[in-house]
Design a protein around this motif. Sequence first.
Motif, short mmCIF file in Angstrom:
data_model
loop_
_atom_site.label_atom_id
_atom_site.label_comp_id
_atom_site.label_asym_id
_atom_site.label_seq_id
_atom_site.Cartn_x
_atom_site.Cartn_y
_atom_site.Cartn_z
N GLN A 1 33.46 11.35 16.52
CA GLN A 1 34.63 10.53 15.92
C GLN A 1 34.34 9.33 17.08
N THR A 2 33.64 9.84 18.48
CA THR A 2 33.50 8.49 19.81
C THR A 2 32.35 8.20 20.18
N HIS A 3 31.64 7.51 20.40
CA HIS A 3 30.40 8.00 21.57
C HIS A 3 30.16 8.23 22.45
N GLY A 4 31.54 8.56 23.44
CA GLY A 4 31.58 8.68 24.48
C GLY A 4 32.85 10.34 24.75
N ASP A 5 32.21 11.03 23.29
CA ASP A 5 33.15 12.35 23.50
C ASP A 5 32.55 13.75 23.70
N GLY A 6 31.51 14.05 25.11
CA GLY A 6 31.01 15.05 25.61
C GLY A 6 31.20 17.11 25.16
N ALA A 7 32.50 16.34 25.02
CA ALA A 7 32.78 18.17 24.71
C ALA A 7 31.38 18.31 22.68
N THR A 8 31.95 17.45 21.72
CA THR A 8 31.58 16.97 20.75
C THR A 8 29.57 17.09 20.85
N PHE A 9 29.01 16.79 22.05
CA PHE A 9 27.95 16.58 22.42
C PHE A 9 27.60 18.12 21.81
N LEU A 10 27.84 18.11 23.40
CA LEU A 10 27.92 19.97 23.68
C LEU A 10 28.08 20.64 22.08
N ALA A 11 28.89 20.51 21.21
CA ALA A 11 28.76 21.54 20.17
C ALA A 11 28.10 21.06 19.91
N LYS A 12 27.27 19.94 18.90
CA LYS A 12 26.25 19.71 18.38
C LYS A 12 24.76 19.87 18.86
N CYS A 13 24.93 19.35 19.70
CA CYS A 13 23.34 20.16 20.54
C CYS A 13 23.75 21.74 20.27
N ARG A 14 24.58 22.65 19.85
CA ARG A 14 24.43 23.94 19.52
C ARG A 14 23.86 23.77 18.39
N LEU A 15 24.73 23.25 17.57
CA LEU A 15 24.10 23.40 16.47
C LEU A 15 23.33 22.95 16.02
N ALA A 16 22.23 21.79 16.54
CA ALA A 16 20.90 21.31 16.19
C ALA A 16 19.97 22.77 16.17
N LYS A 17 20.49 23.63 17.63
CA LYS A 17 19.29 24.77 17.86
C LYS A 17 19.81 25.21 16.64
N TYR A 18 21.08 25.81 16.13
CA TYR A 18 20.79 26.72 14.90
C TYR A 18 20.44 25.78 13.73
N LEU A 19 20.82 24.66 13.13
CA LEU A 19 20.01 24.19 11.64
C LEU A 19 18.40 24.66 11.87
N HIS A 20 18.02 24.12 13.17
CA HIS A 20 16.72 24.64 13.15
C HIS A 20 16.26 25.72 13.71
N GLN A 21 16.49 26.86 14.55
CA GLN A 21 15.59 27.82 14.39
C GLN A 21 16.47 28.64 13.22
N GLU A 22 18.07 28.14 12.29
CA GLU A 22 18.31 29.56 11.21
C GLU A 22 18.24 28.53 10.09
N LYS A 23 18.06 27.40 9.75
CA LYS A 23 18.19 26.77 8.39
C LYS A 23 17.42 26.54 8.40
N GLY A 24 16.48 26.01 8.66
CA GLY A 24 14.95 25.32 8.88
C GLY A 24 14.75 23.66 8.59
N PHE A 25 15.82 23.66 8.77
CA PHE A 25 15.68 22.44 9.22
C PHE A 25 14.92 22.03 10.50
N ASP A 26 13.94 20.40 10.47
CA ASP A 26 13.05 19.89 11.18
C ASP A 26 12.44 18.70 11.66
N VAL A 27 13.26 17.88 10.97
CA VAL A 27 13.57 16.41 11.71
C VAL A 27 15.17 16.13 12.66
#
Length: 221
Positions: free
Chosen positions: A69-95
């Motif tokens: 919702q904003t390019h300055g939301d640190g909490a959202t950034f942290l949550a998406k970093c974790r989500l990115a790892k999940y999507l890569h490791q568990e759901k097969g996304f690779d880009v």
Amino acid sequence: MDRMWTRGAVLVAVLVASPATWAGGDEVAWLKEHAVPLRSIDPADDDFADLEAVGRWIGDARIVGLGEQTHGDGATFLAKCRLAKYLHQEKGFDVIAFESGLYDCREAWKAFQDAKLGPVDAASEGVFGIWTRSAQVKPLFDYIAAQAASKRPLELCGFDSQLTGRASKRLGDDLEAAATSAGHPLDAKNAAAVRAMLRVLGDSEIKPTTTALQEGDDALA
């Protein structure tokens, strides 16, 4: 941190259903019924059990959009970093595709592969400073770097037409080399025009100065 991925291709992510699915237009009631609590937004937390519901929503989708919702939301950034790892490791996304320059992010990915720069410096070759200067996004760049030489890396790319990173300073040389390779070398006037316009376009996070714009106009005259 707008970005894309793919399962064998691309991840960009909308994690709630569209307004058309809201019963009776009562958004608050719909959210109360469908919201899923997350145990953690710490990127170092690799127990992804709390994200399994998100994975079920995604299903077999090959493109997932991760907005903010904003390019300055640190909490959202942290949550998406974790989500990115999940999507890569568990759901097969690779880009993972950032809202940053096409050319710049291609060069940034090369820097991750070469491993001669640190993770943030490699990302800075292409990704906008609003993310590379964020401490909360650093864990994601660390992860991309750690996976870069693996059998299944998380590849970085961009989908913005702007010049957004340090690599843009090399674009003029690459364009001239490409033109020469294609049998259409640029003469001095056209080469100067290309470089003048790239200087204007390179002011990606600030408004180009009047002088820079005039230089571009003069070069194209």
